[in-house]
Each structure stands twice: as structure tokens, then as C-alpha cells.
Write a protein that holds these residues in place. Structure first.
Motif, PDB file in Angstrom:
ATOM      1  N   ILE A 175      66.913  36.987  64.328  1.00  0.00           N
ATOM      2  CA  ILE A 175      65.099  37.458  63.980  1.00  0.00           C
ATOM      3  C   ILE A 175      64.806  36.908  63.037  1.00  0.00           C
ATOM      4  CG2 ILE A 175      66.011  39.099  65.499  1.00  0.00           C
ATOM      5  CD1 ILE A 175      66.024  41.184  63.166  1.00  0.00           C
ATOM      6  N   LEU A 176      65.279  35.838  61.978  1.00  0.00           N
ATOM      7  CA  LEU A 176      64.265  35.125  60.174  1.00  0.00           C
ATOM      8  C   LEU A 176      63.975  34.479  60.663  1.00  0.00           C
ATOM      9  CD1 LEU A 176      67.129  36.830  58.044  1.00  0.00           C
ATOM     10  CD2 LEU A 176      64.731  38.566  58.349  1.00  0.00           C
ATOM     11  N   ASP A 177      62.735  34.056  60.143  1.00  0.00           N
ATOM     12  CA  ASP A 177      62.453  32.819  59.904  1.00  0.00           C
ATOM     13  C   ASP A 177      62.544  32.160  59.103  1.00  0.00           C
ATOM     14  OD1 ASP A 177      59.414  33.224  61.464  1.00  0.00           O
ATOM     15  OD2 ASP A 177      59.121  34.555  59.317  1.00  0.00           O
ATOM     16  N   SER A 178      63.179  30.744  59.736  1.00  0.00           N
ATOM     17  CA  SER A 178      64.098  29.735  59.516  1.00  0.00           C
ATOM     18  C   SER A 178      63.434  28.365  59.221  1.00  0.00           C
ATOM     19  CB  SER A 178      65.832  29.676  59.355  1.00  0.00           C
ATOM     20  OG  SER A 178      65.451  29.207  60.992  1.00  0.00           O
ATOM     21  N   VAL A 179      63.158  27.703  58.133  1.00  0.00           N
ATOM     22  CA  VAL A 179      63.185  26.582  58.010  1.00  0.00           C
ATOM     23  C   VAL A 179      64.409  25.586  57.501  1.00  0.00           C
ATOM     24  CG1 VAL A 179      61.479  24.640  57.093  1.00  0.00           C
ATOM     25  CG2 VAL A 179      61.010  26.991  57.386  1.00  0.00           C
ATOM     26  N   SER A 180      64.612  24.108  58.628  1.00  0.00           N
ATOM     27  CA  SER A 180      65.623  23.408  57.793  1.00  0.00           C
ATOM     28  C   SER A 180      65.669  21.970  58.310  1.00  0.00           C
ATOM     29  CB  SER A 180      67.046  24.505  58.706  1.00  0.00           C
ATOM     30  OG  SER A 180      66.867  23.936  60.597  1.00  0.00           O
ATOM     31  N   LEU A 198      65.288  32.496  55.841  1.00  0.00           N
ATOM     32  CA  LEU A 198      66.673  30.889  55.926  1.00  0.00           C
ATOM     33  C   LEU A 198      66.259  29.499  55.683  1.00  0.00           C
ATOM     34  CD1 LEU A 198      68.451  32.981  58.430  1.00  0.00           C
ATOM     35  CD2 LEU A 198      67.869  33.431  55.892  1.00  0.00           C
ATOM     36  N   VAL A 199      66.472  29.168  54.237  1.00  0.00           N
ATOM     37  CA  VAL A 199      65.914  27.261  54.003  1.00  0.00           C
ATOM     38  C   VAL A 199      67.912  27.034  54.488  1.00  0.00           C
ATOM     39  CG1 VAL A 199      65.544  25.626  52.267  1.00  0.00           C
ATOM     40  CG2 VAL A 199      64.685  28.419  52.155  1.00  0.00           C
ATOM     41  N   GLU A 200      67.509  25.002  55.123  1.00  0.00           N
ATOM     42  CA  GLU A 200      68.279  24.785  55.443  1.00  0.00           C
ATOM     43  C   GLU A 200      69.347  25.760  56.037  1.00  0.00           C
ATOM     44  OE1 GLU A 200      68.750  21.832  55.834  1.00  0.00           O
ATOM     45  OE2 GLU A 200      67.425  20.998  54.554  1.00  0.00           O
ATOM     46  N   ARG A 201      69.332  26.307  56.542  1.00  0.00           N
ATOM     47  CA  ARG A 201      70.957  27.312  57.636  1.00  0.00           C
ATOM     48  C   ARG A 201      70.074  27.837  58.605  1.00  0.00           C
ATOM     49  NH1 ARG A 201      72.459  25.122  54.040  1.00  0.00           N
ATOM     50  NH2 ARG A 201      73.099  26.010  52.038  1.00  0.00           N
ATOM     51  N   PRO A 202      69.727  27.336  59.603  1.00  0.00           N
ATOM     52  CA  PRO A 202      69.986  27.670  61.178  1.00  0.00           C
ATOM     53  C   PRO A 202      70.650  29.102  61.426  1.00  0.00           C
ATOM     54  CG  PRO A 202      71.161  25.641  61.394  1.00  0.00           C
ATOM     55  CD  PRO A 202      70.395  25.799  59.906  1.00  0.00           C
ATOM     56  N   VAL A 203      70.489  29.596  62.607  1.00  0.00           N
ATOM     57  CA  VAL A 203      71.684  30.812  63.082  1.00  0.00           C
ATOM     58  C   VAL A 203      71.171  30.211  64.246  1.00  0.00           C
ATOM     59  CG1 VAL A 203      72.032  33.262  62.818  1.00  0.00           C
ATOM     60  CG2 VAL A 203      70.641  32.080  60.709  1.00  0.00           C
ATOM     61  N   ALA A 204      73.277  31.193  64.830  1.00  0.00           N
ATOM     62  CA  ALA A 204      73.232  30.734  66.174  1.00  0.00           C
ATOM     63  C   ALA A 204      72.051  32.049  66.585  1.00  0.00           C
ATOM     64  CB  ALA A 204      74.376  31.155  66.000  1.00  0.00           C
ATOM     65  N   SER A 205      72.179  31.244  67.732  1.00  0.00           N
ATOM     66  CA  SER A 205      70.555  32.457  68.743  1.00  0.00           C
ATOM     67  C   SER A 205      71.400  33.980  68.699  1.00  0.00           C
ATOM     68  CB  SER A 205      70.069  32.040  70.477  1.00  0.00           C
ATOM     69  OG  SER A 205      71.074  31.278  70.499  1.00  0.00           O
ATOM     70  N   THR A 206      72.712  33.726  69.057  1.00  0.00           N
ATOM     71  CA  THR A 206      72.988  35.390  68.808  1.00  0.00           C
ATOM     72  C   THR A 206      73.820  36.145  68.239  1.00  0.00           C
ATOM     73  OG1 THR A 206      75.302  33.739  69.035  1.00  0.00           O
ATOM     74  CG2 THR A 206      74.981  34.258  71.050  1.00  0.00           C
ATOM     75  N   GLY A 207      73.067  35.086  66.607  1.00  0.00           N
ATOM     76  CA  GLY A 207      73.918  36.118  65.542  1.00  0.00           C
ATOM     77  C   GLY A 207      72.363  36.629  65.430  1.00  0.00           C
ATOM     78  N   VAL A 208      72.378  38.040  64.614  1.00  0.00           N
ATOM     79  CA  VAL A 208      72.029  38.864  64.424  1.00  0.00           C
ATOM     80  C   VAL A 208      70.296  39.015  63.488  1.00  0.00           C
ATOM     81  CG1 VAL A 208      72.752  39.989  62.457  1.00  0.00           C
ATOM     82  CG2 VAL A 208      70.940  41.408  63.776  1.00  0.00           C
ATOM     83  N   ALA A 216      55.345  35.768  65.490  1.00  0.00           N
ATOM     84  CA  ALA A 216      56.115  35.504  66.547  1.00  0.00           C
ATOM     85  C   ALA A 216      57.597  34.583  64.966  1.00  0.00           C
ATOM     86  CB  ALA A 216      56.301  34.581  67.627  1.00  0.00           C
ATOM     87  N   THR A 217      58.388  35.129  65.269  1.00  0.00           N
ATOM     88  CA  THR A 217      59.668  34.032  64.798  1.00  0.00           C
ATOM     89  C   THR A 217      59.699  32.794  64.958  1.00  0.00           C
ATOM     90  OG1 THR A 217      61.380  36.639  64.511  1.00  0.00           O
ATOM     91  CG2 THR A 217      62.110  34.845  64.079  1.00  0.00           C
ATOM     92  N   GLU A 218      60.021  32.325  63.993  1.00  0.00           N
ATOM     93  CA  GLU A 218      59.814  30.788  63.818  1.00  0.00           C
ATOM     94  C   GLU A 218      61.300  29.820  63.047  1.00  0.00           C
ATOM     95  OE1 GLU A 218      55.879  28.562  63.366  1.00  0.00           O
ATOM     96  OE2 GLU A 218      56.872  28.085  61.547  1.00  0.00           O
ATOM     97  N   HIS A 219      61.712  28.929  63.650  1.00  0.00           N
ATOM     98  CA  HIS A 219      63.507  27.839  63.521  1.00  0.00           C
ATOM     99  C   HIS A 219      62.751  26.512  63.590  1.00  0.00           C
ATOM    100  CE1 HIS A 219      66.299  31.356  65.343  1.00  0.00           C
ATOM    101  NE2 HIS A 219      65.656  31.765  64.394  1.00  0.00           N
ATOM    102  N   LEU A 220      61.771  26.634  62.463  1.00  0.00           N
ATOM    103  CA  LEU A 220      61.463  25.390  62.320  1.00  0.00           C
ATOM    104  C   LEU A 220      62.481  24.019  61.725  1.00  0.00           C
ATOM    105  CD1 LEU A 220      59.116  22.972  62.957  1.00  0.00           C
ATOM    106  CD2 LEU A 220      58.551  24.259  59.838  1.00  0.00           C
ATOM    107  N   GLU A 221      63.097  23.100  62.849  1.00  0.00           N
ATOM    108  CA  GLU A 221      63.734  22.360  62.190  1.00  0.00           C
ATOM    109  C   GLU A 221      62.829  20.878  61.652  1.00  0.00           C
ATOM    110  OE1 GLU A 221      68.403  22.604  63.346  1.00  0.00           O
ATOM    111  OE2 GLU A 221      67.295  21.520  64.990  1.00  0.00           O
TER     112      GLU A 221
END
Length: 365
Positions: free
Chosen positions: A170-175, A157-167, A336-341
Motif C-alpha cells: 500500500i506504500l509508494d515505491s520508486v525503484s 520505499l526506495v529500491e525495494r519493490p514489495v510483493a503485491s501480497t505484502g501489506v 493512488a499508490t504508485e509503484h514506479l520502476e
């Protein structure tokens, strides 16, 4: 080797591929100087150079890939904000010997799904996507998230952080951390001495984050907000009256999301006889056109190119480690899934200064 070139080499070896212009800004050196340094480092076989980017010599072109890969990128538009994201993605793809294929959704969910289906049917190895969220909450709905995790290729996902409670968490995101970016602007205004602020905001996918950053910073710094004014109709003057009233009520600092709206706010203020920055300071967000405003605007500048660059790098890692079958769009347990901001920068220009506390023309009206 000079200390400067050693610093460049250490960053590239430690962090991987870099956008040349962003690396120059990070090291506070000119584009001419860094290109000269990179040419020398490349001649010594220490780095691998492509147009606009640089990679470690240990990772030439497609060393991490079993043959050239094709990456799909689906974004809501290809100009204003996302052109920077696209440029970073192109540089990273070129550095890795991969092909980038673009799809544009125009903030329409049906079009978005069609573009993704088109790209996956054509055989892309992975997808970068900026899905269309709810503009009020900034969140992706449950149906969108379920669709994203069910896709047949790795997804970042790009520029779209997902709430921790959302399914889709589990996807990587960079935002970009837009809430942190907004707080940068508010701290700047507070450090200049502004105590009463007002904000004007567009209706957009990042607005909820920007609004929260503004409100949280105002509260934590003990400032007074005279309100958050919504733009109203896109391109309209619906917000002009409320903005001028806030200035009459004592606001000396104005924070606007985004640049285009900030330029219009400047026009409304000047037409009402309010001097920027003599009587009010004005800060914008996005830093796309802020520097060419009549009075160059102080603006928050997200790392748009770096977001695209890192998203490609992350997706290529996912493609490389993907299990042969049955993994679909979900990350495997191998990585590991990575959420990078990325926290944006603040570019200070002529539109902000210390408050004069003079009575403005607007307040006399």
C-alpha cells in the motif's frame, strides 16, 4: 526557440523537476549545451534552475509546500550504489526548497529502525527508506512491512519493490527494474552471437531480481546457461575455479553482478591466459566503476539518481495531500499508490564483442 530547447521545456513542464545531467543524456546532448539552453530558458522565466536540477517555472522552490519541509532518507550505505540515489534526492529536495537528512543502516534492521525513530522524533515530515530485505528472496519480512505501514509520517520505499501480497504494497515505491536490466545484458550478448553463458553473482538485496532476469532472458532467447556461480565470501576468490571451468566447458559470454566482482572476474580470466574480449565477453552490473576497468566493461546502468529524484517528488506530493491527522504512514485515498520502476540502460564498452570460437588458454589447461 530552437527545437532542442522546446524539447527540454516540454519534458520539464510535463514530467516535473529533472536532473540536468540525466536530461542531457536522455536528449543526447552535451552537459555544456544543456546548461547553456537552461540558462536561456531560465532567463526567459520558462524554467526554474537550481544546482544540478531544473524545475518548471510554475513550481518555484516551495510552491507546492506550506513552508520548507524536512525529508528523512535511510539507506544501507552512502557510497558505491546509493551515492547516486542520494545525489538525485538532494537535487530534488533543493529544487523544492526542502531539507534532506540522511541516516545509514549498514544493512542492519535494528539500526534501520533506530535511524527511523531518530528522524521521526526530530520531526521529519516524511521518510524515504531502503529497508534491508532477505538477501535470498529479496523480500521484506512481514514484521518489517507492518512496521513500515505503522510509521507516523508518509513513507516512500526506495529500491525495494514489495510483493503485491505484502501489506507494505500500500506504500509508494520508486525503484529500478533489476530483472529487466539483467535481461538487457543477456540480449546484448545474444545479439553478438554468444550462445553459452555463465553468470557470477554477489549476495545482495537486488541479487534475486538480477538472477531472475538473467535466467528468464536465457530461457526466452533459447540460450544455454552453464550455471549461476555465487561469489562465496565477499572479496574472496571462491568463484574463480568454477568460472574458469565454465569457460573450459564452452562459455563465451559472462554476466556478472556487480561491477566490483566483474573486475575481479576479469583478473581471474587474464591470470589464466583468457583474453577479454578476444576469447570471452564480460558484462557487469551497476556501472559504478565499469568504465575505469583495465578493459572498460559493458555494464547495466540503473537510473540511480533518477530513483532518488522521483522518490523525493513523490514523497513531497504525499506530504502535501496528507490528511491532518490519523493517516500515519499509509497513503490516503486522495491519491493512488504508485509503484514506479525505471528500466536501466546498457552502456556498451570494449569488454564485449562477437565470439571468436577460438580455443582459450583456459580450455587448453
Amino acid at each position: 526557440m530552437t527545437e532542442r530547447r522546446q524539447a527540454i521545456l516540454e519534458i520539464v513542464q510535463k514530467e516535473g523537476s529533472q536532473v540536468v545531467l540525466e536530461l542531457a543524456e536522455r536528449l543526447r546532448i552535451s552537459a555544456v549545451t544543456i546548461r547553456r539552453d537552461l540558462e536561456e530558458l531560465a532567463a526567459q522565466g520558462l524554467v526554474h534552475r537550481t544546482h544540478g536540477s531544473v524545475a518548471p517555472a510554475a513550481e518555484p522552490a516551495s510552491a507546492a509546500l506550506d513552508g520548507p519541509k524536512t525529508i528523512g532518507l535511510v539507506v544501507p550505505h552512502s557510497n558505491y550504489y546509493f551515492d547516486g540515489v542520494i545525489a538525485g534526492a538532494k537535487a530534488a529536495a533543493a529544487s523544492a526548497g526542502a531539507r534532506l537528512v540522511l541516516g545509514v543502516s549498514d544493512y542492519d534492521k535494528a539500526t534501520e529502525m533506530h535511524q527511523v525513530a531518530r528522524l521521526t522524533n526530530k520531526g521529519v515530515d516524511g521518510l524515504l527508506i531502503a529497508p534491508t530485505p532477505d538477501f535470498i528472496t529479496g523480500e521484506l519480512d512481514a514484521e518489517q512491512q507492518q512496521w513500515l505501514v505503522s510509521l507516523s509520517v508518509p513513507v516512500v520505499l526506495v529500491e525495494r519493490p514489495v510483493a503485491s501480497t505484502g501489506v507494505a504494497s500500500i506504500l509508494d515505491s520508486v525503484s529500478s527494474s533489476h530483472s529487466a536490466g539483467a535481461a538487457l545484458a543477456i540480449r546484448h550478448l545474444a545479439e553478438l552471437g554468444h550462445r553459452k553463458l555463465v553468470s557470477v553473482m554477489i549476495s545482495g538485496p537486488n541479487t534475486p531480481q538480477v538472477r531472475q532476469g538473467y535466467l528468464s532472458a536465457v530461457e526466452s532467447l533459447g540460450l544455454e546457461s552453464l550455471g549461476v556461480i555465487d561469489e562465496g565470501g565477499a572479496g574472496s576468490e571462491d568463484a574463480a575455479g568454477l568460472l574458469l571451468q565454465s569457460v573450459r566447458d564452452g562459455a563465451t559470454g559472462i554476466f556478472v553482478h556487480n561491477d566490483q566482482l566483474a573486475v575481479r572476474c576479469m583478473m581471474w580470466l587474464e591470470d589464466a591466459g583468457v583474453d577479454v574480449p578476444g576469447e570471452v565477453s564480460l558484462a557487469g552490473y551497476d556501472d559504478v566503476i565499469a568504465g575505469v576497468a583495465h578493459v572498460p566493461l559493458t555494464a547495466v546502468a540503473p537510473w540511480k539518481s533518477m530513483v532518488g529524484h522521483r522518490a523525493v517528488q513523490r514523497l513531497l506530493s504525499r506530504i502535501a495531500e496528507r490528511e491532518p491527522a490519523g493517516n500515519f504512514g499509509r497513503p490516503s485515498e486522495a491519491m493512488a499508490t504508485e509503484h514506479l520502476e525505471f528500466v536501466p540502460r546498457l552502456h556498451v564498452r570494449q569488454s564485449t564483442t562477437e565470439p571468436s570460437f577460438r580455443t582459450s588458454a583456459a580450455s587448453r589447461g
